[in-house]
Write a protein that holds these residues in place. Structure first.
Motif, PDB file in Angstrom:
ATOM      1  N   ARG A  44      -4.739  -6.832  -5.237  1.00  0.00           N
ATOM      2  CA  ARG A  44      -4.996  -5.566  -5.263  1.00  0.00           C
ATOM      3  C   ARG A  44      -4.002  -4.869  -5.872  1.00  0.00           C
ATOM      4  NH1 ARG A  44      -9.544  -6.077  -9.536  1.00  0.00           N
ATOM      5  NH2 ARG A  44     -10.421  -7.424  -9.307  1.00  0.00           N
ATOM      6  N   ASP A  45      -3.494  -4.592  -4.542  1.00  0.00           N
ATOM      7  CA  ASP A  45      -2.073  -3.364  -4.108  1.00  0.00           C
ATOM      8  C   ASP A  45      -0.796  -3.755  -5.480  1.00  0.00           C
ATOM      9  OD1 ASP A  45      -3.862  -2.931  -2.046  1.00  0.00           O
ATOM     10  OD2 ASP A  45      -3.293  -3.998  -0.714  1.00  0.00           O
ATOM     11  N   THR A  71      -3.049  -8.401  -0.288  1.00  0.00           N
ATOM     12  CA  THR A  71      -4.182  -8.372  -1.040  1.00  0.00           C
ATOM     13  C   THR A  71      -3.576  -8.113  -2.316  1.00  0.00           C
ATOM     14  OG1 THR A  71      -5.403  -7.389   0.363  1.00  0.00           O
ATOM     15  CG2 THR A  71      -5.860  -6.885  -1.387  1.00  0.00           C
ATOM     16  N   MET A 108      -1.362  -5.370  -8.103  1.00  0.00           N
ATOM     17  CA  MET A 108      -2.484  -4.868  -9.317  1.00  0.00           C
ATOM     18  C   MET A 108      -2.392  -3.767 -10.393  1.00  0.00           C
ATOM     19  SD  MET A 108      -5.278  -7.673  -9.426  1.00  0.00           S
ATOM     20  CE  MET A 108      -5.480  -8.034 -10.715  1.00  0.00           C
ATOM     21  N   SER A 109      -3.308  -3.131  -8.853  1.00  0.00           N
ATOM     22  CA  SER A 109      -3.724  -1.375  -9.263  1.00  0.00           C
ATOM     23  C   SER A 109      -2.510  -0.264  -9.692  1.00  0.00           C
ATOM     24  CB  SER A 109      -4.461  -0.835  -8.217  1.00  0.00           C
ATOM     25  OG  SER A 109      -3.776  -1.131  -6.925  1.00  0.00           O
ATOM     26  N   ARG A 110      -1.128  -1.038  -8.825  1.00  0.00           N
ATOM     27  CA  ARG A 110       0.491   0.027  -9.291  1.00  0.00           C
ATOM     28  C   ARG A 110       0.667  -0.719 -10.098  1.00  0.00           C
ATOM     29  NH1 ARG A 110      -1.794  -0.637  -4.091  1.00  0.00           N
ATOM     30  NH2 ARG A 110      -1.300   1.447  -2.628  1.00  0.00           N
ATOM     31  N   ARG A 111       0.414  -1.923 -10.670  1.00  0.00           N
ATOM     32  CA  ARG A 111       1.748  -1.573 -11.701  1.00  0.00           C
ATOM     33  C   ARG A 111       2.816  -2.137 -10.876  1.00  0.00           C
ATOM     34  NH1 ARG A 111       2.000   1.573 -17.026  1.00  0.00           N
ATOM     35  NH2 ARG A 111       2.630  -0.388 -17.514  1.00  0.00           N
ATOM     36  N   THR A 164       3.345   4.101  -8.676  1.00  0.00           N
ATOM     37  CA  THR A 164       2.765   3.070  -9.560  1.00  0.00           C
ATOM     38  C   THR A 164       4.347   2.469  -9.978  1.00  0.00           C
ATOM     39  OG1 THR A 164       1.330   4.471 -10.401  1.00  0.00           O
ATOM     40  CG2 THR A 164       2.584   3.065 -12.014  1.00  0.00           C
ATOM     41  N   LYS A 179       0.803  -1.060   0.304  1.00  0.00           N
ATOM     42  CA  LYS A 179      -0.175  -0.103  -0.514  1.00  0.00           C
ATOM     43  C   LYS A 179       0.768   1.250   0.103  1.00  0.00           C
ATOM     44  CE  LYS A 179      -3.566  -3.075   2.616  1.00  0.00           C
ATOM     45  NZ  LYS A 179      -4.227  -2.552   1.362  1.00  0.00           N
TER      46      LYS A 179
END
Length: 320
Positions: free
Chosen positions: A249-250, A247, A252-255, A231, A227
């Motif tokens: 997605r933490d 998690t 994925m969302s930041r590549r 990026t 978190k």
């Protein structure tokens, strides 16, 4: 000679100080008179029998030491008797008054570096260099967060990152540790034992997050680390003592990515680069190993207990 020997895997109490014959170097080997040996966390895992590498019993622990060349075997050209050196692994173990090493396992110890400091070079600085350069691909102007920055690897990483032109954040768990973190190169230091630490780090980054995190205790921190990433951020796992839940997605969302390594798997080219980088830094004063505590060889049991306690402060070394 005196040496610490382990005849069975177990707790610190299995470390025994014994008198054993002083070895003699064979072809391609050198005998090092050890003045100081570095104690690393992996030494304790190996002693327990829980490490990926399980040496045959009995054995003498330790890979990191500094001292002088006592004798050389046939064919050795890199060093001569009397040379000051630090070791990067050994043949017979570093917790001893003498150790055998291969010619390519010893490296010049600059005159401005003490033997006690020299005992804190290979694993701490090799790990930090490998993490920053080879795995994180860290660049000047990026922001790096060093978790557990008051320990041996942590202080090495602070010094290296600062010399690379990075913005450096470091964490520690005590006031003494935080002072050390700031002294050794962190632009800002954070107490990881206090609530709100992550929020403070994010605020210090201007809300964008950090580009690189060097993680010494992934089983505790990795979920929170993700978190904190910017990026394209990268976490490099250096140490872990158990399982962890994250998690995805933490990431994925930041590549973002999580990478990890063991120092024992480095290539010959990587090792050559690491030592070249370390030695020039030692020569010019950019790199300066921090010795937090010196103990006699006979107190190896105490050293193995203390290195696993919270509140790390530089290196623990055994002097002989």
């Amino acid at each position: 000679m005196k040496a610490i020997r382990i005849h069975q895997f177990g707790g610190p109490e299995v470390l025994k100080l014994e008198e054993i014959p002083t070895p003699k170097p064979e072809a391609g080997q050198v005998l090092v008179r050890i003045r100081a040996a570095g104690v690393n966390p992996y030494d304790t895992y190996m002693r327990n029998g829980t490490y990926a590498i399980k040496p045959p019993l009995p054995y003498t622990p330790g890979s990191d030491a500094a001292g002088t060349i006592e004798a050389v075997g046939s064919g050795v050209k890199k060093v001569k008797s009397g040379d000051r050196v630090y070791t990067a692994q050994t043949v017979t173990g570093a917790y001893a008054e003498y150790t055998l090493a291969l010619e390519d396992q010893v490296h010049r110890l600059p005159q401005n570096i003490s033997f006690e400091q020299g005992a804190g070079i290979w694993v701490p600085y090799g790990t930090a260099y490998h993490a920053l350069h080879h795995f994180a691909k860290a660049r000047a102007a990026e922001t790096v967060l060093v978790h557990g920055a008051s320990g041996g690897v942590g202080t090495a990483a602070l010094q290296l990152a600062r010399a690379m032109g990075m913005t450096v954040f470091g964490t520690a768990g005590t006031d003494k540790g935080l002072e050390l973190v700031k002294r050794e190169g962190a632009h800002q230091a954070f107490n990881h034992s206090k609530a709100g630490c992550h929020e403070e780090i994010l605020k210090a980054s201007g809300g964008r997050g950090v580009d690189v995190i060097l993680e010494m205790l992934a089983n505790v921190n990795l979920g929170g680390d993700l978190k904190l990433l910017a990026t394209q951020g990268r976490v490099v796992v250096i140490g872990s003592r158990g399982d962890v839940t994250i998690t995805p997605r933490d990431l994925m969302s930041r590549r973002a990515s999580v990478r990890a390594f063991t120092l024992w798997a480095i290539t010959e080219t990587e090792e050559t680069q690491i030592h070249a980088g370390i030695i020039v830094g030692l020569d010019n004063g950019t790199l300066r190993p921090v010795v937090g505590k010196e103990l006699p060889l006979a107190e190896a049991v105490r050293a193995h207990k203390e290195i696993m306690e919270p509140g790390a402060f530089g290196k623990i070394v055994l002097v002989s």
